[in-house]
Design a protein around this motif. Structure first.
Motif, PDB file in Angstrom:
ATOM      1  N   ILE A 134     -23.264 -32.423   6.683  1.00 56.66           N
ATOM      2  CA  ILE A 134     -24.432 -31.649   6.266  1.00 56.66           C
ATOM      3  C   ILE A 134     -25.734 -32.415   6.492  1.00 56.66           C
ATOM      4  CG2 ILE A 134     -25.570 -30.562   4.285  1.00 56.66           C
ATOM      5  CD1 ILE A 134     -22.839 -29.817   3.220  1.00 56.66           C
ATOM      6  N   PRO A 135     -25.862 -33.695   6.087  1.00 58.63           N
ATOM      7  CA  PRO A 135     -27.097 -34.422   6.403  1.00 58.63           C
ATOM      8  C   PRO A 135     -27.366 -34.509   7.905  1.00 58.63           C
ATOM      9  CG  PRO A 135     -25.868 -35.568   4.710  1.00 58.63           C
ATOM     10  CD  PRO A 135     -24.972 -34.491   5.224  1.00 58.63           C
ATOM     11  N   THR A 136     -26.279 -34.671   8.706  1.00 63.03           N
ATOM     12  CA  THR A 136     -26.466 -34.718  10.159  1.00 63.03           C
ATOM     13  C   THR A 136     -27.013 -33.397  10.681  1.00 63.03           C
ATOM     14  OG1 THR A 136     -24.647 -36.295  10.360  1.00 63.03           O
ATOM     15  CG2 THR A 136     -25.324 -35.144  12.358  1.00 63.03           C
ATOM     16  N   PHE A 137     -26.491 -32.298  10.180  1.00 62.86           N
ATOM     17  CA  PHE A 137     -26.986 -30.983  10.602  1.00 62.86           C
ATOM     18  C   PHE A 137     -28.454 -30.804  10.223  1.00 62.86           C
ATOM     19  CE2 PHE A 137     -27.843 -26.504   9.920  1.00 62.86           C
ATOM     20  CZ  PHE A 137     -27.398 -25.946  11.114  1.00 62.86           C
ATOM     21  N   LEU A 138     -28.833 -31.247   9.029  1.00 65.25           N
ATOM     22  CA  LEU A 138     -30.233 -31.124   8.602  1.00 65.25           C
ATOM     23  C   LEU A 138     -31.155 -31.947   9.498  1.00 65.25           C
ATOM     24  CD1 LEU A 138     -29.794 -31.272   4.711  1.00 65.25           C
ATOM     25  CD2 LEU A 138     -30.176 -29.260   6.150  1.00 65.25           C
ATOM     26  N   VAL A 139     -30.701 -33.147   9.889  1.00 63.71           N
ATOM     27  CA  VAL A 139     -31.512 -33.979  10.789  1.00 63.71           C
ATOM     28  C   VAL A 139     -31.640 -33.323  12.151  1.00 63.71           C
ATOM     29  CG1 VAL A 139     -31.610 -36.187  11.988  1.00 63.71           C
ATOM     30  CG2 VAL A 139     -30.963 -36.118   9.583  1.00 63.71           C
ATOM     31  N   VAL A 140     -30.537 -32.809  12.665  1.00 61.41           N
ATOM     32  CA  VAL A 140     -30.573 -32.145  13.968  1.00 61.41           C
ATOM     33  C   VAL A 140     -31.498 -30.931  13.931  1.00 61.41           C
ATOM     34  CG1 VAL A 140     -29.176 -30.873  15.651  1.00 61.41           C
ATOM     35  CG2 VAL A 140     -28.304 -32.986  14.658  1.00 61.41           C
ATOM     36  N   ARG A 141     -31.434 -30.162  12.853  1.00 61.59           N
ATOM     37  CA  ARG A 141     -32.305 -28.986  12.744  1.00 61.59           C
ATOM     38  C   ARG A 141     -33.765 -29.379  12.616  1.00 61.59           C
ATOM     39  NH1 ARG A 141     -31.608 -25.009   7.669  1.00 61.59           N
ATOM     40  NH2 ARG A 141     -32.528 -26.854   6.675  1.00 61.59           N
ATOM     41  N   SER A 142     -34.057 -30.450  11.883  1.00 61.45           N
ATOM     42  CA  SER A 142     -35.445 -30.895  11.743  1.00 61.45           C
ATOM     43  C   SER A 142     -36.018 -31.382  13.064  1.00 61.45           C
ATOM     44  CB  SER A 142     -35.537 -31.999  10.691  1.00 61.45           C
ATOM     45  OG  SER A 142     -34.839 -33.164  11.116  1.00 61.45           O
ATOM     46  N   LEU A 143     -35.164 -31.868  13.944  1.00 62.67           N
ATOM     47  CA  LEU A 143     -35.612 -32.319  15.261  1.00 62.67           C
ATOM     48  C   LEU A 143     -35.717 -31.176  16.261  1.00 62.67           C
ATOM     49  CD1 LEU A 143     -33.528 -35.620  15.623  1.00 62.67           C
ATOM     50  CD2 LEU A 143     -35.949 -35.408  15.059  1.00 62.67           C
ATOM     51  N   GLY A 144     -35.350 -29.977  15.859  1.00 65.50           N
ATOM     52  CA  GLY A 144     -35.433 -28.826  16.754  1.00 65.50           C
ATOM     53  C   GLY A 144     -34.378 -28.814  17.839  1.00 65.50           C
ATOM     54  N   LEU A 145     -33.241 -29.428  17.588  1.00 62.80           N
ATOM     55  CA  LEU A 145     -32.188 -29.515  18.598  1.00 62.80           C
ATOM     56  C   LEU A 145     -31.091 -28.481  18.420  1.00 62.80           C
ATOM     57  CD1 LEU A 145     -31.755 -33.384  18.900  1.00 62.80           C
ATOM     58  CD2 LEU A 145     -33.014 -31.859  20.422  1.00 62.80           C
ATOM     59  N   VAL A 146     -31.152 -27.682  17.345  1.00 63.91           N
ATOM     60  CA  VAL A 146     -30.151 -26.642  17.160  1.00 63.91           C
ATOM     61  C   VAL A 146     -30.310 -25.590  18.248  1.00 63.91           C
ATOM     62  CG1 VAL A 146     -29.299 -24.834  15.623  1.00 63.91           C
ATOM     63  CG2 VAL A 146     -29.975 -27.053  14.691  1.00 63.91           C
TER      64      VAL A 146
END
Length: 301
Positions: A132-144
């Protein structure tokens, strides 16, 4: 002429028995490993009815290439194959570049704090932030939902980093680097014109490890990619393998369901062969580096 004079030493009976047991065990292990591969290959060119009836054991029954024809007619399979090759080539190149440059820097004994930085990298082999923290970081970087997520994520493997750093530190003499510096070689030239060409074995190891990881990876794509035009081949392979479980028996008649199951059976084995072929073709050329990679990682550095 005695056996001692001829330079040959005769094996005792116990040695011969031991060697025979070893060969038998290796043969049985080889059969266990090879049989699934041979079965999938035979099933991919066999009649699906014969496969469903359990008539295919080792050799094809009712030779046909309909499965491969259907696979290459599928738009999404070709798209997935293209995407997997793209992630394999670009991702592996980036991984090698980042890993090698970082490993070279920390192999230098004049780098301040290199032991702490090495410990900081190795620490991630046992502890990470979680899904979950990894997903939040990826989403904050706009990589989703971006293909860059499969290229940037995991660009450095701590294990591969240790292998590369240890190889450079133990296999390339420091005197050679000092001599290059005396001759006016800059840090950039020293890294890419001297150390990099001498690091061919470890580069091959990194290419093999990272390439296998990119080609077989499907979970990050399952988590972060929703657009089908950027999904790798493994996602489409998973969909085909699970397709029978999502057949709506109430909205389709029995004949349609049986035909769908038959088509899925045809494509399943063919797609497994096609998806596995690049790595199977690459492995014989680089397999000798596996042992060397294990030995490099076991050295103290």
């Amino acid at each position: 002429m005695s056996s001692k004079a001829s330079g040959k030493i005769k094996d005792s009976m116990s040695d011969r028995i031991f060697i025979a047991i070893v060969y038998i065990l290796l043969g049985v292990t080889a059969l266990i490993v090879l049989y699934p591969l041979l079965f999938v290959l035979a099933a991919s060119v066999s009649d699906p009815n014969a496969v469903n009836a359990g008539k295919v054991w080792l050799l094809p029954v009712g030779f046909q290439l309909q499965g491969y024809t259907m696979v290459f007619k599928s738009k999404w399979v070709l798209v997935g194959y293209r995407n997997s090759l793209f992630y394999l080539l670009l991702g592996t190149s980036l991984d090698i570049f980042v890993t090698f440059t970082g490993a070279y820097a920390l192999s230098r004994r004049d780098i301040y704090g290199r032991k702490f930085l090495t410990f900081f990298i190795v620490f991630t082999m046992w502890f990470n932030g979680g899904l979950i923290p990894t997903f939040l970081v990826v989403r904050s970087l706009g990589l989703v939902d971006s293909p860059l997520v499969l290229i940037i994520m995991g660009a450095v493997s701590a294990y591969n980093f240790v292998i590369c750093r240890t190889f450079i530190q133990n296999s390339i003499p420091g005197e050679l680097q000092e001599a290059a510096r005396i001759d006016g070689c800059s840090d950039f030239d020293l890294c890419w014109k001297i150390v990099f060409p001498l690091s061919g074995p470890v580069i091959a190891i990194l290419a093999l490890y990272y390439g296998l990881g990119h080609w077989n990876s499907y979970f990050p794509a399952l988590m972060y990619l929703n657009r089908r035009e950027w999904q790798p081949l493994q996602i489409f392979l998973r969909e085909i393998l699970l397709q029978n479980e999502f057949v709506d028996l109430q909205s389709a008649d029995l004949k349609s369901v049986q035909e769908l199951a038959r088509m899925t059976k045809i494509m399943k084995y063919s797609l497994i062969v096609i998806a596995s072929f690049p790595m199977l073709a690459l492995y014989p050329f680089l397999q000798r580096y596996f042992v060397q990679g294990v030995m490099i990682g076991s050295l103290k550095g």
